[in-house]
Write a protein that holds these residues in place. Structure first.
Motif, mmCIF file in Angstrom:
data_model
loop_
_atom_site.group_PDB
_atom_site.id
_atom_site.type_symbol
_atom_site.label_atom_id
_atom_site.label_comp_id
_atom_site.label_asym_id
_atom_site.label_seq_id
_atom_site.Cartn_x
_atom_site.Cartn_y
_atom_site.Cartn_z
ATOM 1 N N ARG A 135 0.807 -1.217 0.000
ATOM 2 C CA ARG A 135 0.000 0.000 0.000
ATOM 3 C C ARG A 135 0.843 1.271 0.000
ATOM 4 N NH1 ARG A 135 -4.502 -0.022 4.305
ATOM 5 N NH2 ARG A 135 -5.192 1.647 2.950
ATOM 6 N N ARG A 136 2.130 1.137 0.093
ATOM 7 C CA ARG A 136 2.964 2.340 0.150
ATOM 8 C C ARG A 136 3.888 2.414 -1.061
ATOM 9 N NH1 ARG A 136 7.912 1.823 4.032
ATOM 10 N NH2 ARG A 136 8.825 -0.019 3.101
ATOM 11 N N VAL A 137 4.379 3.603 -1.310
ATOM 12 C CA VAL A 137 5.339 3.834 -2.388
ATOM 13 C C VAL A 137 6.679 4.116 -1.726
ATOM 14 C CG1 VAL A 137 5.966 5.333 -4.314
ATOM 15 C CG2 VAL A 137 3.568 4.737 -3.924
ATOM 16 N N VAL A 138 7.709 3.402 -2.169
ATOM 17 C CA VAL A 138 9.037 3.616 -1.605
ATOM 18 C C VAL A 138 9.964 4.167 -2.681
ATOM 19 C CG1 VAL A 138 8.835 1.864 0.208
ATOM 20 C CG2 VAL A 138 9.723 1.207 -2.021
ATOM 21 N N TYR A 139 10.941 4.917 -2.224
ATOM 22 C CA TYR A 139 11.892 5.580 -3.111
ATOM 23 C C TYR A 139 13.277 5.017 -2.869
ATOM 24 C CZ TYR A 139 8.170 8.884 -3.959
ATOM 25 O OH TYR A 139 6.980 9.449 -4.321
ATOM 26 N N GLU A 140 14.051 4.997 -3.946
ATOM 27 C CA GLU A 140 15.409 4.480 -3.880
ATOM 28 C C GLU A 140 16.296 5.313 -4.807
ATOM 29 O OE1 GLU A 140 17.287 0.001 -3.758
ATOM 30 O OE2 GLU A 140 15.455 0.343 -4.882
ATOM 31 N N VAL A 141 17.549 5.474 -4.447
ATOM 32 C CA VAL A 141 18.489 6.241 -5.275
ATOM 33 C C VAL A 141 18.810 5.435 -6.530
ATOM 34 C CG1 VAL A 141 20.771 7.303 -5.371
ATOM 35 C CG2 VAL A 141 19.441 7.402 -3.257
ATOM 36 N N THR A 142 18.728 6.090 -7.684
ATOM 37 C CA THR A 142 18.947 5.431 -8.958
ATOM 38 C C THR A 142 20.400 4.984 -9.138
ATOM 39 O OG1 THR A 142 17.238 6.838 -9.907
ATOM 40 C CG2 THR A 142 18.679 5.699 -11.457
ATOM 41 N N ASP A 143 21.340 5.853 -8.843
ATOM 42 C CA ASP A 143 22.765 5.545 -9.014
ATOM 43 C C ASP A 143 23.501 5.870 -7.714
ATOM 44 O OD1 ASP A 143 25.382 5.172 -9.830
ATOM 45 O OD2 ASP A 143 25.212 6.410 -11.635
ATOM 46 N N PRO A 144 23.396 4.988 -6.716
ATOM 47 C CA PRO A 144 23.981 5.291 -5.408
ATOM 48 C C PRO A 144 25.496 5.492 -5.441
ATOM 49 C CG PRO A 144 23.135 3.037 -5.479
ATOM 50 C CD PRO A 144 22.718 3.699 -6.746
ATOM 51 N N ASP A 145 26.185 4.794 -6.313
ATOM 52 C CA ASP A 145 27.645 4.961 -6.374
ATOM 53 C C ASP A 145 28.024 6.368 -6.828
ATOM 54 O OD1 ASP A 145 28.135 2.386 -5.486
ATOM 55 O OD2 ASP A 145 28.262 1.556 -7.513
ATOM 56 N N ARG A 146 27.338 6.872 -7.836
ATOM 57 C CA ARG A 146 27.630 8.230 -8.329
ATOM 58 C C ARG A 146 27.343 9.260 -7.239
ATOM 59 N NH1 ARG A 146 27.814 10.760 -13.550
ATOM 60 N NH2 ARG A 146 27.147 8.806 -14.475
ATOM 61 N N VAL A 147 26.185 9.148 -6.590
ATOM 62 C CA VAL A 147 25.812 10.102 -5.546
ATOM 63 C C VAL A 147 26.812 10.036 -4.396
ATOM 64 C CG1 VAL A 147 24.039 10.738 -3.856
ATOM 65 C CG2 VAL A 147 23.367 10.058 -6.171
ATOM 66 N N ALA A 148 27.154 8.829 -3.967
ATOM 67 C CA ALA A 148 28.093 8.667 -2.857
ATOM 68 C C ALA A 148 29.473 9.218 -3.209
ATOM 69 C CB ALA A 148 28.203 7.195 -2.474
ATOM 70 N N THR A 149 29.928 8.946 -4.399
ATOM 71 C CA THR A 149 31.245 9.430 -4.819
ATOM 72 C C THR A 149 31.282 10.955 -4.872
ATOM 73 O OG1 THR A 149 31.669 7.429 -6.101
ATOM 74 C CG2 THR A 149 32.973 9.379 -6.669
ATOM 75 N N LEU A 150 30.293 11.564 -5.507
ATOM 76 C CA LEU A 150 30.272 13.028 -5.605
ATOM 77 C C LEU A 150 30.122 13.674 -4.238
ATOM 78 C CD1 LEU A 150 28.220 13.463 -8.879
ATOM 79 C CD2 LEU A 150 30.610 14.108 -8.506
ATOM 80 N N TYR A 151 29.304 13.083 -3.376
ATOM 81 C CA TYR A 151 29.178 13.633 -2.035
ATOM 82 C C TYR A 151 30.514 13.543 -1.295
ATOM 83 C CZ TYR A 151 28.047 14.748 2.658
ATOM 84 O OH TYR A 151 28.072 15.351 3.879
ATOM 85 N N THR A 152 31.139 12.396 -1.376
ATOM 86 C CA THR A 152 32.392 12.180 -0.646
ATOM 87 C C THR A 152 33.496 13.112 -1.148
ATOM 88 O OG1 THR A 152 31.785 9.879 -0.276
ATOM 89 C CG2 THR A 152 34.112 10.447 -0.017
ATOM 90 N N VAL A 153 33.626 13.237 -2.450
ATOM 91 C CA VAL A 153 34.682 14.077 -3.022
ATOM 92 C C VAL A 153 34.462 15.547 -2.694
ATOM 93 C CG1 VAL A 153 35.668 14.898 -5.205
ATOM 94 C CG2 VAL A 153 35.273 12.450 -4.857
ATOM 95 N N HIS A 154 33.210 15.982 -2.676
ATOM 96 C CA HIS A 154 32.918 17.410 -2.518
ATOM 97 C C HIS A 154 32.296 17.757 -1.177
ATOM 98 C CE1 HIS A 154 34.100 18.120 -6.599
ATOM 99 N NE2 HIS A 154 33.398 17.059 -6.938
ATOM 100 N N ARG A 155 32.334 16.856 -0.240
ATOM 101 C CA ARG A 155 31.645 17.072 1.028
ATOM 102 C C ARG A 155 32.168 18.281 1.796
ATOM 103 N NH1 ARG A 155 32.867 12.320 5.295
ATOM 104 N NH2 ARG A 155 32.893 13.850 6.934
ATOM 105 N N GLY A 156 33.412 18.654 1.592
ATOM 106 C CA GLY A 156 33.953 19.840 2.248
ATOM 107 C C GLY A 156 33.248 21.114 1.817
ATOM 108 N N SER A 157 32.598 21.092 0.644
ATOM 109 C CA SER A 157 31.906 22.288 0.166
ATOM 110 C C SER A 157 30.432 22.310 0.580
ATOM 111 C CB SER A 157 32.025 22.395 -1.362
ATOM 112 O OG SER A 157 31.286 21.387 -2.000
ATOM 113 N N PHE A 158 29.981 21.253 1.274
ATOM 114 C CA PHE A 158 28.627 21.224 1.821
ATOM 115 C C PHE A 158 28.726 21.525 3.305
ATOM 116 C CE2 PHE A 158 28.468 17.737 -1.441
ATOM 117 C CZ PHE A 158 27.773 18.450 -2.389
ATOM 118 N N THR A 159 27.806 22.275 3.828
ATOM 119 C CA THR A 159 27.811 22.566 5.265
ATOM 120 C C THR A 159 26.588 21.912 5.889
ATOM 121 O OG1 THR A 159 26.683 24.636 4.819
ATOM 122 C CG2 THR A 159 29.076 24.741 5.035
#
Length: 173
Positions: A135-159
């Motif tokens: 009865r519910r709709v669930v969401y999932e990241v399409t390309d988790p590796d890309r998101v994780a890599t970009l977050y990790t590489v650029h995390r210093g620029s996110f506050t």
């Protein structure tokens, strides 16, 4: 890029800010740098015309990237990561997903409608998929590796300490 491309201190400062914080938008550049609006617009246009930076429209902001460092898919991910609640939604989906709108709303202490709006924007950008689970709709990241890599590489620029704690497991990524 030739030495003369960035010979002006103002142009060099703008380019360096874009390189340090890929996906930064005009208002943030204006707030961070001590230039008049017209001066900043002129130099951004010049940098884009010379193919030193690229522009990406995320629907709300025009964001700037160093040229040839981010393909279109990377820019789409970075555009989402630059938005506070989209970044938090992605973090929760990466660490605990798939999750429903209500589960995300509870975790983020936001209204279902707010989370639904962010999920809709993420789905429109093909960053998340939705699937019916009973009865519910669930969401999932399409390309988790890309998101994780970009977050990790650029995390210093996110506050965002909350996301840093959630995604702390990627320190060794």
């Amino acid at each position: 890029m030739s030495d003369t491309d960035l010979e002006l201190a103002s142009r060099r400062a703008i380019y360096q800010r874009v390189a340090a914080e890929p996906g930064i938008h005009f208002r943030a550049l204006l707030a961070d740098l001590d230039y008049a609006q017209g001066t900043l617009q002129y130099h951004l246009r010049w940098l884009a015309d010379e193919s030193l930076i690229e522009e990406s429209d995320d629907g709300k902001y025009t964001r700037y990237y160093p040229a040839a460092e981010f393909d279109e898919d990377d820019q789409t991910v970075m555009n989402a990561l630059r938005r506070k609640y989209s970044r938090r939604v992605l973090a929760h989906l990466l660490t605990d997903g798939p999750l429903s709108t209500s589960e995300l709303a509870d975790r983020l202490d936001k209204a279902d409608s707010t989370i639904s709006w962010h999920l809709s924007k993420l789905a429109d950008a093909d960053l998340v998929t939705k699937e019916r689970d009973g009865r519910r709709v669930v969401y999932e990241v399409t390309d988790p590796d890309r998101v994780a890599t970009l977050y990790t590489v650029h995390r210093g620029s996110f506050t965002d300490r909350i996301v840093d704690r959630l995604l702390g497991l990627w320190d060794s990524y």
